[in-house]
Design an enzyme around this catalytic site. Structure first.
Site, PDB file in Angstrom:
ATOM      1  N   ASP A  14       0.793  -1.323   0.018  1.00 23.51           N
ATOM      2  CA  ASP A  14       0.109  -0.137   0.121  1.00 23.51           C
ATOM      3  C   ASP A  14       0.933   1.054  -0.117  1.00 23.51           C
ATOM      4  OD1 ASP A  14       0.882   0.242   2.401  1.00 23.51           O
ATOM      5  OD2 ASP A  14      -0.741  -0.507   3.575  1.00 23.51           O
ATOM      6  N   MET A  15       0.327   2.326   0.284  1.00 20.74           N
ATOM      7  CA  MET A  15       1.074   3.756   0.223  1.00 20.74           C
ATOM      8  C   MET A  15       2.197   3.700   1.071  1.00 20.74           C
ATOM      9  SD  MET A  15      -1.689   6.514  -1.207  1.00 20.74           S
ATOM     10  CE  MET A  15      -0.710   7.828  -1.017  1.00 20.74           C
TER      11      MET A  15
END
Length: 139
Positions: A14-15
């Site tokens: 994810d980020m």
């Protein structure tokens, strides 16, 4: 126990650079498929014979975060086997230091193409039972 090695891909993060939780279920599937393969039970043969094995229960307990480029070990054990279901247990570890990242389990029922519970034929059950017995003897 069957162990599969894999590496965390960037697309699985994810980020925050942490593996998205859904990927653990993919890794469980990789372990389950390899376990069946090593028992000489092949998915395409089962499906060609009209035997399906949908997951009826799944769980995952997250212990630590996997991150991009981690080398993983996915350990899979058969915990329970009958002619109508199988239950697998999993451990996902970071290979370096063997840090436990997650544990989990899946339960699969054997069904026909219409979703009706189906008893696994002896040719497949016996192969799984033999590997299950060997695993228990080595534990």
């Amino acid at each position: 126990m069957v162990t599969v090695k894999d590496k965390v891909r960037f697309v699985e993060t994810d980020m925050m650079g942490v593996v998205h939780h859904a990927n653990y279920f993919r890794w469980f599937e990789m372990g389950r498929v390899e376990y069946l393969r090593q028992a000489e039970v092949y998915l395409l043969d089962l499906m060609a014979g009209g035997i399906l094995f949908p997951i009826t229960d799944v769980s995952c307990q997250y212990r630590a975060s996997a991150r991009f480029d981690d080398s993983l070990l996915i350990e899979t054990s058969l915990l329970e086997l009958s002619k109508v279901k199988m239950v697998f247990g999993y451990r996902v570890l970071r290979e370096e230091g063997e840090l436990l990242l997650a544990t989990g389990s899946t339960q699969n029922a054997f069904t026909d193409r219409n979703g009706k519970i189906f008893r696994l034929p002896a040719e497949y059950y016996d192969r799984l039972q033999m590997m299950f017995a060997q695993e228990r003897a080595n534990a």
